[in-house]
Scaffold this active site. Structure first.
Site, PDB file in Angstrom:
ATOM      1  N   LYS A  80       0.919  -1.233  -0.088  1.00 36.29           N
ATOM      2  CA  LYS A  80      -0.023  -0.050   0.036  1.00 36.29           C
ATOM      3  C   LYS A  80       1.045   1.057   0.198  1.00 36.29           C
ATOM      4  O   LYS A  80       2.072   1.298  -0.647  1.00 36.29           O
ATOM      5  CB  LYS A  80      -0.886   0.139   1.187  1.00 36.29           C
ATOM      6  CG  LYS A  80      -1.763  -1.392   1.285  1.00 36.29           C
ATOM      7  CD  LYS A  80      -2.937  -1.235   2.123  1.00 36.29           C
ATOM      8  CE  LYS A  80      -3.763  -2.555   1.916  1.00 36.29           C
ATOM      9  NZ  LYS A  80      -4.963  -2.810   2.910  1.00 36.29           N
ATOM     10  N   HIS A  96      -8.670  -3.031  -6.302  1.00 37.23           N
ATOM     11  CA  HIS A  96      -8.407  -2.826  -4.677  1.00 37.23           C
ATOM     12  C   HIS A  96      -9.784  -2.185  -3.958  1.00 37.23           C
ATOM     13  O   HIS A  96     -10.036  -1.111  -4.785  1.00 37.23           O
ATOM     14  CB  HIS A  96      -7.197  -2.527  -4.317  1.00 37.23           C
ATOM     15  CG  HIS A  96      -6.937  -2.886  -2.847  1.00 37.23           C
ATOM     16  ND1 HIS A  96      -7.523  -2.213  -1.707  1.00 37.23           N
ATOM     17  CD2 HIS A  96      -6.476  -3.951  -2.071  1.00 37.23           C
ATOM     18  CE1 HIS A  96      -7.339  -2.645  -0.508  1.00 37.23           C
ATOM     19  NE2 HIS A  96      -6.536  -3.969  -0.884  1.00 37.23           N
ATOM     20  N   GLY A 115      -1.023  -5.730   5.994  1.00 39.04           N
ATOM     21  CA  GLY A 115      -0.076  -5.194   7.071  1.00 39.04           C
ATOM     22  C   GLY A 115       0.960  -6.231   7.355  1.00 39.04           C
ATOM     23  O   GLY A 115       1.999  -5.920   7.693  1.00 39.04           O
TER      24      GLY A 115
HETATM   25  P1  PGA Z   1      -4.714  -6.280   5.310  1.00 45.25           P
HETATM   26  O1  PGA Z   1      -4.954  -5.813   3.846  1.00 45.25           O
HETATM   27  O2  PGA Z   1      -4.203  -7.702   5.426  1.00 45.25           O
HETATM   28  O3  PGA Z   1      -4.030  -5.282   5.853  1.00 45.25           O
HETATM   29  O4  PGA Z   1      -6.263  -6.741   6.024  1.00 45.25           O
HETATM   30  C1  PGA Z   1      -5.207  -6.791   2.873  1.00 45.25           C
HETATM   31  C2  PGA Z   1      -5.189  -5.949   1.496  1.00 45.25           C
HETATM   32  O5  PGA Z   1      -6.029  -4.796   1.796  1.00 45.25           O
HETATM   33  O6  PGA Z   1      -4.810  -6.452   0.689  1.00 45.25           O
END
Ligand code: PGA
Length: 675
Positions: A434, A519, A659
């Protein structure tokens, strides 16, 4: 948590009640059909019993109730079952309300002869059960499944087979459990003694006919023999609680009208009663057996009577067709139907104790009636306790089911092994950084990961999705490693005056192999519509990139149970137009929005359910083989602790990790879930 607890509590209470009340009806379908006749009669429908309509209806309701209970217990077809349960409870509540307010029937019949409830008690019980249905219908998926979705069909199907077989057995033979006061071992005289006879009175009246005129007579003014007997009635006055278990049996001689109940039952020794409530409808295939029984009784000097509620004309009809020679005694239809659930049936008494009972289909033959009654095991059966019978029924339920489940799993295992050999579906763990890490931090993380995975080869494909700024450097760094690189986005335009945008061609030129598209964060914050995403997907593929295409529902959509519709629409809007050849470069990531970055994960079952649905949608468009080769990743708070359970599901082929991809050891922990 509280909701799940509440839903499951309601579901287990309902399951228990449905299983028990369904089972007592399956055990005594005839008894339940009489109750249905009673309801129908109260509603003015008098010929419902004709052509076995009420018996068939009784069997169907009993099986539906029992199956609904089992479905509820195991969590089979949760949504449908919850709706059916609600529907049934609504009907039951309405029926018992009517019965209560308009005094239609005195006992509801919910639990057969096991528990008797007054209409008011039943109505309030049904209202409570109806209220318990509401949380189930509102949150059907909160019901925890006790069996896997794949094997629910075995129990789902078997319970109907079991119900139908048991029902048929109880109709043709006698109920396997007898809760009536005429059960084997019962002393009828004792069962006729009121515990507190203080305020109970019985009046017997007789309907007689002469020259087309019908009149009701009492014992006191019983008419002369120019009147023909038609029917008799027993009225009970006083408190119902003081009634003894048998309170409506009065056996009368048709010629004299004298009550012989006491005399008949108190006489010592064996006696044989052919009980036929209705001779006109009685099974006349029993002639031979009845003749053999008559011979047996006269040989040993045992009294033999036929107890019936039929009128003279019907008795004569029966005598004509069977050539029967035994004397007839009259009693009300209700106690006769209660005595033995067969028309005709045989009740064998010794003194006033019931020793044995036989249905029409199982009357003893002359080859069995070979000795004095005392010496025949057939007439002196062992008493089976209800508990032992219940255990036996349970064994008959669990035993074949166990074998069926075993065979089903074996079949599934063989298919799985076969498919495994055939399908080389890729397992993938993909990171999505991200908007995190500056260039130096990102390069350091990529380097660390490269070293860790060089030392210990992963058992799956590993991809890291980085911001544009890192792409070229990280792709170069990972050139000779097992890690592929992905962009997190690309433009929906080919090239030109689009300040700040990065095209698919540019992404490709960095050495990246993948791009993440669709996404939820881009859909929500940057208003990327299905149409825009479709453009991006087309451009990415045209430039030789593979696409990790994300889909998933919001919390509100999940609560409205729209997750399947949402996912399907997202696929249809942006990727289902692709050719079969292009489809080979698509990886799907299912990411429920309510689970992204929230710490809430979908349970492995929830995820598997929708992954299987997504694969089914792909199969509808690209065929089963292509669907089996499509990798479908799960995303949303996936971490090392829950990855093994998620990845253990048949249709989950890896994860898209947010994360937990920002620290090498955390990410490695998830990759290791494939070990
Ligand atoms: P997350 O995010 O593992 O932090 O929940 C997953 C994603 O958005 O691809």
């Amino acid at each position: 948590m509280v909701r799940t607890l509440l839903v499951n509590l309601c579901r287990l209470v309902l399951a228990t009640v449905f299983i028990l009340s369904g089972l007592v009806k399956i055990i005594d379908p005839r008894g339940f059909s009489y109750k249905i006749d009673e309801y129908a009669g109260a509603a003015g429908i008098t010929d419902f019993h004709l052509a076995h309509a009420s018996l068939l209806f009784a069997a169907a309701v009993a099986m539906l109730e029992f199956s609904a209970g089992i479905y509820l217990f195991f969590g089979i077809r949760r949504r449908l079952t919850s709706l059916v349960t609600l529907l049934m409870m609504t009907v039951f509540a309405a029926l018992t309300f009517w019965s209560w307010r308009w005094h239609a029937v005195s006992d509801c019949g919910c639990f057969g002869d096991v528990i008797h409830l007054t209409p008011a008690e039943t109505f309030f019980k049904n209202v409570v059960l109806l209220l318990l249905c509401l949380p189930l219908v509102r949150h059907p998926r909160a019901q925890v499944r006790f069996i896997s979705e794949k094997s629910q069909w075995t129990i789902g199907l078997y319970v109907w087979i079991y119900g139908a077989a048991l029902c048929a057995y109880n109709v043709y033979m006698l109920p396997v459990m007898d809760f009536r006061p005429y059960h084997i071992g019962a002393d009828l005289l004792r069962a006729m003694q009121p515990a507190d006879a203080g305020d109970v009175r019985y009046t017997h009246t007789f309907i007689m006919e002469k020259d087309g005129e019908r009149r009701e007579f009492s014992l006191e003014d019983y008419p002369d023999s120019t009147w023909t007997f038609v029917d008799r009635r027993t009225r009970i006055e006083g408190s119902a609680k003081a009634l003894p278990p048998i309170h409506d049996l009065s056996i009368v001689s048709p010629s004299t009208g004298i009550d012989t109940t006491e005399a008949l039952l108190s006489s010592e020794g064996w006696k044989f009663l052919i009980v036929a409530p209705d001779l006109r409808e009685a099974d006349d295939g029993v002639m031979e057996r009845l003749a053999e029984l008559t011979d047996y009784c006269s040989h040993y000097g045992y009294p033999l009577y036929c107890l019936t509620a039929s009128n003279e004309e019907d008795i004569r009809y029966w005598q004509d067709i069977t050539g029967a020679e035994y004397p007839y005694l009259l009693a009300d239809r209700t106690p006769l139907r209660t005595m033995v659930r067969s028309n005709p049936g045989l009740v064998v008494l010794k003194g006033s104790t019931v020793k044995a009972k036989f249905p029409a289909i199982g009357l003893p033959s002359e080859t069995e009636l070979t000795d004095r009654a005392d010496r025949l095991a057939l007439l002196n059966p062992d008493l089976e306790t209800h508990l032992r019978m219940l255990l036996r029924l349970l064994l008959w339920f669990v035993g074949p089911l166990f074998i069926l489940t075993l065979l089903d799993n074996l079949y599934r295992l063989i298919i799985h092994i076969k498919n495994k050999k055939r399908i080389m579906r890729k397992h993938i763990v993909a990171g999505n950084w991200k908007m995190n890490k500056n260039l130096q931090e990102g390069v350091a993380l990529a380097k660390e990961l490269k070293e860790i995975l060089a030392a210990e080869k992963p058992n799956c494909d590993v991809i890291i999705g980085t911001p544009f700024i890192h792409l070229a450097t990280v792709a170069d760094l990972l050139k000779d490693s097992c890690i592929a690189v992905s962009a997190e986005n690309c433009a929906d335009k080919e090239s030109g005056a689009y300040t700040g945008e990065v095209s698919a061609a540019m992404v490709k030129s960095t050495g990246a192999e993948y791009v993440i598209l669709g996404h939820s964060e881009r859909r929500e914050y940057y208003h990327e519509t299905p149409a825009i995403l479709k453009e991006k997907v087309d451009l990415a593929l045209a430039n030789g990139l593979k696409v990790i295409f994300c889909i998933g529902e919001s919390l509100a959509e999940r609560e409205a149970n729209k997750q399947e519709a949402v996912c399907k629409a997202e696929l249809q809007g942006s990727v289902f137009h692709l050719s079969a050849e292009q489809w080979k470069n698509i990886v799907i990531a299912y990411e429920p929005i309510w689970a992204i970055g929230t710490g809430k994960t979908a349970t492995a079952e929830q995820a598997e359910e929708i992954h299987a649905f997504i694969r089914k949608c792909v199969a509808e468009v690209y065929g089963e083989a292509a669907a089996q080769e499509t990798s479908i990743l799960y995303g949303g708070s996936c971490k090392a602790s829950n990855a093994p359970e998620l990845f253990g599901k048949e249709d989950i082929d890896g994860g898209l990790i947010g994360g937990a991809s920002l620290k090498a050891p955390d990410f490695k922990g998830i990759i290791d879930a494939w070990k």
